[in-house]
Design an enzyme around this catalytic site. Structure first.
Site, PDB file in Angstrom:
ATOM      1  N   ILE A 196      30.890  45.345  45.133  1.00 23.43           N
ATOM      2  CA  ILE A 196      29.802  45.264  46.113  1.00 23.43           C
ATOM      3  C   ILE A 196      30.284  45.597  47.531  1.00 23.43           C
ATOM      4  O   ILE A 196      29.477  46.005  48.376  1.00 23.43           O
ATOM      5  CB  ILE A 196      29.127  43.865  46.085  1.00 23.43           C
ATOM      6  CG1 ILE A 196      27.948  43.769  47.068  1.00 23.43           C
ATOM      7  CG2 ILE A 196      30.107  42.752  46.365  1.00 23.43           C
ATOM      8  CD1 ILE A 196      26.832  44.714  46.816  1.00 23.43           C
ATOM      9  N   ARG A 213      31.520  48.106  48.696  1.00 27.49           N
ATOM     10  CA  ARG A 213      31.198  49.473  49.129  1.00 27.49           C
ATOM     11  C   ARG A 213      29.816  49.559  49.774  1.00 27.49           C
ATOM     12  O   ARG A 213      29.528  50.516  50.471  1.00 27.49           O
ATOM     13  CB  ARG A 213      31.339  50.460  47.968  1.00 27.49           C
ATOM     14  CG  ARG A 213      30.402  50.212  46.818  1.00 27.49           C
ATOM     15  CD  ARG A 213      30.774  51.064  45.628  1.00 27.49           C
ATOM     16  NE  ARG A 213      32.083  50.676  45.099  1.00 27.49           N
ATOM     17  CZ  ARG A 213      32.754  51.358  44.188  1.00 27.49           C
ATOM     18  NH1 ARG A 213      32.263  52.481  43.709  1.00 27.49           N
ATOM     19  NH2 ARG A 213      33.903  50.924  43.738  1.00 27.49           N
ATOM     20  N   SER A 254      43.223  40.759  48.802  1.00 25.94           N
ATOM     21  CA  SER A 254      43.144  40.684  47.348  1.00 25.94           C
ATOM     22  C   SER A 254      44.167  39.669  46.863  1.00 25.94           C
ATOM     23  O   SER A 254      45.153  39.392  47.556  1.00 25.94           O
ATOM     24  CB  SER A 254      43.447  42.060  46.740  1.00 25.94           C
ATOM     25  OG  SER A 254      43.521  41.958  45.336  1.00 25.94           O
ATOM     26  N   TYR A 278      44.195  35.883  49.760  1.00 31.13           N
ATOM     27  CA  TYR A 278      43.029  35.446  50.541  1.00 31.13           C
ATOM     28  C   TYR A 278      43.492  34.533  51.681  1.00 31.13           C
ATOM     29  O   TYR A 278      42.979  34.583  52.792  1.00 31.13           O
ATOM     30  CB  TYR A 278      42.020  34.702  49.654  1.00 31.13           C
ATOM     31  CG  TYR A 278      41.490  35.477  48.460  1.00 31.13           C
ATOM     32  CD1 TYR A 278      41.477  36.863  48.451  1.00 31.13           C
ATOM     33  CD2 TYR A 278      40.998  34.805  47.344  1.00 31.13           C
ATOM     34  CE1 TYR A 278      40.981  37.569  47.357  1.00 31.13           C
ATOM     35  CE2 TYR A 278      40.490  35.494  46.245  1.00 31.13           C
ATOM     36  CZ  TYR A 278      40.493  36.870  46.262  1.00 31.13           C
ATOM     37  OH  TYR A 278      39.994  37.559  45.175  1.00 31.13           O
ATOM     38  N   HIS A 294      32.333  31.041  45.340  1.00 31.99           N
ATOM     39  CA  HIS A 294      31.718  31.222  46.664  1.00 31.99           C
ATOM     40  C   HIS A 294      31.899  30.011  47.572  1.00 31.99           C
ATOM     41  O   HIS A 294      32.313  30.141  48.722  1.00 31.99           O
ATOM     42  CB  HIS A 294      30.217  31.536  46.521  1.00 31.99           C
ATOM     43  CG  HIS A 294      29.946  32.916  46.004  1.00 31.99           C
ATOM     44  ND1 HIS A 294      28.672  33.405  45.813  1.00 31.99           N
ATOM     45  CD2 HIS A 294      30.775  33.924  45.635  1.00 31.99           C
ATOM     46  CE1 HIS A 294      28.739  34.642  45.355  1.00 31.99           C
ATOM     47  NE2 HIS A 294      30.004  34.970  45.227  1.00 31.99           N
ATOM     48  N   LYS A 343      25.235  36.278  47.588  1.00 32.43           N
ATOM     49  CA  LYS A 343      24.354  35.398  46.838  1.00 32.43           C
ATOM     50  C   LYS A 343      24.943  35.154  45.465  1.00 32.43           C
ATOM     51  O   LYS A 343      25.589  36.068  44.934  1.00 32.43           O
ATOM     52  CB  LYS A 343      22.919  35.947  46.723  1.00 32.43           C
ATOM     53  CG  LYS A 343      22.744  37.440  46.560  1.00 32.43           C
ATOM     54  CD  LYS A 343      23.343  38.167  45.421  1.00 32.43           C
ATOM     55  CE  LYS A 343      22.920  37.919  44.029  1.00 32.43           C
ATOM     56  NZ  LYS A 343      23.522  38.864  43.051  1.00 32.43           N
ATOM     57  N   ASP A 394      22.447  35.930  38.973  1.00 34.90           N
ATOM     58  CA  ASP A 394      22.741  37.293  39.433  1.00 34.90           C
ATOM     59  C   ASP A 394      21.522  38.012  40.009  1.00 34.90           C
ATOM     60  O   ASP A 394      21.575  38.520  41.124  1.00 34.90           O
ATOM     61  CB  ASP A 394      23.336  38.122  38.284  1.00 34.90           C
ATOM     62  CG  ASP A 394      23.878  39.441  38.792  1.00 34.90           C
ATOM     63  OD1 ASP A 394      24.627  39.425  39.780  1.00 34.90           O
ATOM     64  OD2 ASP A 394      23.536  40.492  38.232  1.00 34.90           O
TER      65      ASP A 394
HETATM   66  N1  LIG Z   1      23.775  41.628  47.423  1.00 32.43           N
HETATM   67  C1  LIG Z   1      23.935  42.528  46.495  1.00 32.43           C
HETATM   68  O1  LIG Z   1      23.272  43.574  46.483  1.00 32.43           O
HETATM   69  C2  LIG Z   1      24.962  42.300  45.428  1.00 32.43           C
HETATM   70  C3  LIG Z   1      25.239  43.319  44.506  1.00 32.43           C
HETATM   71  C4  LIG Z   1      26.275  43.124  43.600  1.00 32.43           C
HETATM   72  C5  LIG Z   1      26.969  41.931  43.575  1.00 32.43           C
HETATM   73  N2  LIG Z   1      26.652  40.944  44.465  1.00 32.43           N
HETATM   74  C6  LIG Z   1      27.387  39.672  44.443  1.00 32.43           C
HETATM   75  O2  LIG Z   1      28.714  39.944  44.839  1.00 32.43           O
HETATM   76  C7  LIG Z   1      29.636  39.151  44.110  1.00 32.43           C
HETATM   77  C8  LIG Z   1      30.672  40.059  43.469  1.00 32.43           C
HETATM   78  O3  LIG Z   1      30.038  40.902  42.523  1.00 32.43           O
HETATM   79  P1  LIG Z   1      30.757  42.275  42.058  1.00 32.43           P
HETATM   80  O4  LIG Z   1      29.990  42.818  40.934  1.00 32.43           O
HETATM   81  O5  LIG Z   1      31.008  43.137  43.236  1.00 32.43           O
HETATM   82  O6  LIG Z   1      32.121  41.661  41.490  1.00 32.43           O
HETATM   83  P2  LIG Z   1      33.459  42.356  40.996  1.00 32.43           P
HETATM   84  O7  LIG Z   1      33.436  43.839  41.257  1.00 32.43           O
HETATM   85  O8  LIG Z   1      33.750  41.875  39.637  1.00 32.43           O
HETATM   86  O9  LIG Z   1      34.527  41.762  42.023  1.00 32.43           O
HETATM   87  C9  LIG Z   1      34.821  40.424  42.157  1.00 32.43           C
HETATM   88  C10 LIG Z   1      36.143  40.310  42.921  1.00 32.43           C
HETATM   89  O10 LIG Z   1      36.494  38.951  43.023  1.00 32.43           O
HETATM   90  C11 LIG Z   1      37.894  38.808  42.968  1.00 32.43           C
HETATM   91  N3  LIG Z   1      38.201  37.711  42.041  1.00 32.43           N
HETATM   92  C12 LIG Z   1      38.777  36.530  42.367  1.00 32.43           C
HETATM   93  N4  LIG Z   1      38.895  35.733  41.324  1.00 32.43           N
HETATM   94  C13 LIG Z   1      38.408  36.406  40.270  1.00 32.43           C
HETATM   95  C14 LIG Z   1      38.278  36.096  38.888  1.00 32.43           C
HETATM   96  N5  LIG Z   1      38.672  34.929  38.372  1.00 32.43           N
HETATM   97  N6  LIG Z   1      37.733  37.030  38.085  1.00 32.43           N
HETATM   98  C15 LIG Z   1      37.310  38.204  38.570  1.00 32.43           C
HETATM   99  N7  LIG Z   1      37.391  38.562  39.890  1.00 32.43           N
HETATM  100  C16 LIG Z   1      37.949  37.668  40.720  1.00 32.43           C
HETATM  101  C17 LIG Z   1      38.494  40.139  42.552  1.00 32.43           C
HETATM  102  O11 LIG Z   1      39.100  40.705  43.715  1.00 32.43           O
HETATM  103  P3  LIG Z   1      40.724  40.781  43.896  1.00 32.43           P
HETATM  104  O12 LIG Z   1      41.262  41.078  42.524  1.00 32.43           O
HETATM  105  O13 LIG Z   1      40.883  41.870  44.853  1.00 32.43           O
HETATM  106  O14 LIG Z   1      41.185  39.470  44.425  1.00 32.43           O
HETATM  107  C18 LIG Z   1      37.296  40.992  42.189  1.00 32.43           C
HETATM  108  O15 LIG Z   1      37.436  42.328  42.621  1.00 32.43           O
HETATM  109  C19 LIG Z   1      28.797  38.333  43.118  1.00 32.43           C
HETATM  110  O16 LIG Z   1      28.610  37.045  43.636  1.00 32.43           O
HETATM  111  C20 LIG Z   1      27.462  39.056  43.076  1.00 32.43           C
HETATM  112  O17 LIG Z   1      26.377  38.147  42.882  1.00 32.43           O
HETATM  113  C21 LIG Z   1      25.669  41.118  45.376  1.00 32.43           C
END
Ligand SMILES: NC(=O)c1ccc[n+]([C@@H]2O[C@H](COP(=O)([O-])OP(=O)(O)OC[C@H]3O[C@@H](n4cnc5c(N)ncnc54)[C@H](OP(=O)(O)O)[C@@H]3O)[C@@H](O)[C@H]2O)c1
Length: 329
Positions: A16, A18, A37, A59, A80, A98, A178
């Site tokens: 997200i 990006r 990271s 972090y 979060h 969120k 989600d």
């Molecule tokens: N507002 C919107 O439009 C929107 C859209 C998509 C997602 N979101 C929200 O953004 C958040 C992230 O979603 P995403 O799809 O972007 O997630 P994602 O690509 O899976 O990334 C999550 C990041 O969290 C870190 N992390 C730390 N502990 C972790 C664990 N135990 N397992 C996996 N990752 C872990 C990792 O970063 P490091 O490895 O670098 O530490 C990972 O890159 C969610 O809460 C989602 O609800 C919001």
């Protein structure tokens, strides 16, 4: 007003991010400085790929840095609250994805930490800042459709990847946290009240999370919200707000583009379209709202009270689905 520029750090290399990077670069009072990271090599590679000045190998290292004013938390849902509180205690302002938290007690702990630190925290519901959302709300407030009786909507998409964080029960995945959070937030915003009763039905897949959900919320005596969400249908989103004297149909409520149309009328065979212009970058509004709050002392558009009520509604819906009966919110 102040000329200060806020220095932002991305806490994780989430997908997200990006969506935040271009608006942070486009917004005159915000500047992207760093990314953190759990894995230093990943932070370095990400910083190179996205041309970000600083890479933090943990972090904690980002939170300890005096060069960061605001942290964007894009972790899996379960993390979060923990990292929002850690960031606030380190003196950072926080924009958290969120849902802000997945327990009401955690929203209260965030509020206490923010008050103690004197820092701003807001949930990143980007759609709330878009002119389309503000226009629908102002039409309702002006009485354009009478008393709101029903808010109906959906947010679904197809997800089959079992490794995705959304499929992980231990990280508070599931479709309501989600995407269901959007129609719930939209309905609460447009009805202008909080639900008192919730009824939900869910399909729990082999992942152990709700992969599809249908929910009803009752607001007082005479207003309801109904929605479906999930990972088992094509990408679709919409909202319909039905009042005592008319209705508004919003085809793209949660991810509006720079030019959108909504439909309003006294009845469904009398709808007229209204065109609404927004920014090219959907996520610009939330980063500028943070700058207004931090630098000018404005109240963030999404208050902690608002986030708390959304979390409470979601928890009641999930409990109702587990127990197979309506429950109070
Ligand atoms: N507002 C919107 O439009 C929107 C859209 C998509 C997602 N979101 C929200 O953004 C958040 C992230 O979603 P995403 O799809 O972007 O997630 P994602 O690509 O899976 O990334 C999550 C990041 O969290 C870190 N992390 C730390 N502990 C972790 C664990 N135990 N397992 C996996 N990752 C872990 C990792 O970063 P490091 O490895 O670098 O530490 C990972 O890159 C969610 O809460 C989602 O609800 C919001």
């Amino acid at each position: 007003m102040t000329n200060r520029i806020l220095r932002w750090g991305l806490l994780s290399t989430a997908r997200i991010n990006r969506s935040l990077i271009p608006p942070l670069r486009a917004s005159p009072r915000n500047r992207l400085i760093g990314v953190a990271s759990r894995d230093p090599a990943k932070a370095e590679a990400y910083a190179r790929e996205w041309n970000i000045e600083r890479a933090f190998g943990s972090y904690e290292a980002m939170l300890a840095s005096p060069d960061i004013d605001v942290v964007y938390i894009s972790l899996p849902n379960r993390l979060h609250a923990e990292w929002t509180i850690k960031a606030l205690r380190a003196g950072k302002h926080v924009l958290c994805e969120k849902p802000l938290a997945t327990r009401v007690e955690d929203v209260d702990a965030i509020a206490a930490a923010a008050a103690e630190a004197g820092r701003v925290v807001a949930e990143a519901f980007m759609y709330r800042h878009h002119p389309q959302t503000l226009r629908v709300k102002s039409l309702i407030e002006r009485g354009a459709i009478g008393e709101v009786r029903l808010a109906r909507g959906a947010f679904t998409f197809t997800l089959t990847d079992r490794a995705n964080v959304r499929m992980n029960a231990d990280l508070d995945g599931g479709s309501v946290w989600d995407v269901g959070c959007y129609p719930i937030s939209y309905a609460r915003t447009m009805i202008g009240a909080e639900p008192v009763e919730a009824f939900g039905m869910q399909f729990v897949g082999p992942s152990g999370v709700d992969e599809a959900f249908i929910g009803t919320l009752r607001f007082g005596e005479d207003a309801y919200a109904q929605f479906d969400c999930g990972f088992r249908a094509p990408f679709r989103m919409h909202m319909e707000i039905v009042g005592s004297e008319g209705l508004i149909v919003i085809p793209r409520p949660f991810k509006p583009t720079a030019l959108e149309a909504i439909y309003i009328g006294k009845a469904s065979d009398q709808l007229e379209s209204l065109t609404i212009e927004g920014p090219d970058l959907l996520y610009l509004g939330e980063v500028e709202d943070m700058a207004n709050a931090i630098l000018d002392g404005a109240a963030p558009r999404i208050s902690l009270r608002d986030s708390r009520a959304n979390v409470a509604a979601i928890l009641a819906l999930l409990r109702s689905a587990r127990e197979g009966r309506p429950v109070p919110v």
